[in-house]
Scaffold this motif. Sequence first.
Motif: not given
Length: 487
Positions: A382-409
């Motif tokens: 979905e085109l909406k999937r290509l939008f991502a909110v910047r996490l406050e205090g970070a240079e990456v998006s919350g979607t990217a951090i969520k994917a990192m958390v899933r990979r680490l687990i």
Amino acid sequence: MKASLQAKMGQSMTLTPQLLQSIRLLQVTSLQLEQELQQVLERNPLLEQETEEDESAPPSDADTAAQETAAWDELPEPMFLSGGGHAGDAEDDATARIAAGESSDPRQRLLQQLQLRCDARELAMAAYWLDRCDDRGYLEEEPQALARQGAAQLADALPDATCETLLDARQRLLLDGEWPGMAAADPGECLLAQLRALPAGDARALALRIVGEHLDLLASHDHAALAARLKSSPDAVAAAVALILSLQPHPVEQPPEPETAAIVPDVITWRAADGWQVRLSARSAPRLRLCAYAEQASGHEGMRGLLEEARWLLRSLGIRNETLLKTARVLVTRQQAFLERGEEAIAPLTLKEVAEEIGVHESTVSRITTGKYIQTPRGTLELKRLFAVRLEGAEVSGTAIKAMVRRLIEDEPAHAPLGDEVIAAMLARQGIRVARRTVAKYREQLSIAPARLRRRERNPRTRGASRTRRCGWAERVAQGRTKQGRT
């Protein structure tokens, strides 16, 4: 009171049917657009669909008019595309207030049906009871208490509205042929009303006794006890139970689950030798044109309106296709890393940033990306999937951090699951500083249990210990009736 005249100046905007059509075409999906254009082709003889042979021919004057794409500065200011006026709120979407053909509230639909066979007095009392029902159709309070409140509330409008007349009105509403069980006090009363609306028979008579006297045995599925208590044969009890189970558990019938539809991509992107390419799919950008005799028909008074409608539709389609293509190109350009490496590389991107880059209002980007899909090497998204909110205090998006958390687990040791604090520390070593509670929030959104529970789930001795038995339909009905009785 003294009457006076006052002059007042202000700016407002009237949304004509043509402008509303332009806005609506922005947000329809490719399948909806295909169905709508098919209806237009059947209604307007001045329009025709291009074939593959026509596309290879040199463009004519009619084709030029069909392919004309309006510049956005020729339309009203971007404030118009958000639905707001110059004197109103820019965030207010006027198109969201366009009335639908029929109310989605079942109580309102029932009142419309009752208007055909009830007088004003009966309709007012029915409206009172429907206003006291929840979304399932059950009364929110005890009927006697509501009747006393209604008699006091309707005293001025209906002087003869007493507790008895209101209860009689509820009984008629309860036994209404089209909505049996509406305004019921509990599930048992709802089932009884539905049974009384059925044709008479042995199974119906036995079912009335079961629901009215032995609902607890029905909930426990004890058919033998039911047969003994009712002094009836097991076959007769089985037929009565089957009749009960065919009823609706709530007065308001729940809408059916929508059928799973195949996703048709609106945009296609692929990686070529010179970079990422983007184009509209054939079903998302249908090719229409004016007929060869359209200009000659303009002299006919009856055809003039159809010609104007056809030209505006072609213009609106051009706006839709151009906006969709521009938006998709920006999304693909800004999210190349995501398309190449996955969710962990998705960049922060908002509707406002895309809108500023293509020169439209933010709400236009929201409409053109709603329900639209893009076919990529990573699948159809979905085109909406290509939008991502910047996490406050970070240079990456919350979607990217969520994917990192899933990979680490997923990669954690089976005997030592990672806690939220450990995951936050591991992200900090990668230059991504997030709080422990942020990691916990993303973990919960991914439906992943805490570390202590993951360790327990991986222990074969405790696996399956937390399973619980699901209640069936009859148990839920019995529980609802018991709860009503306690209150």
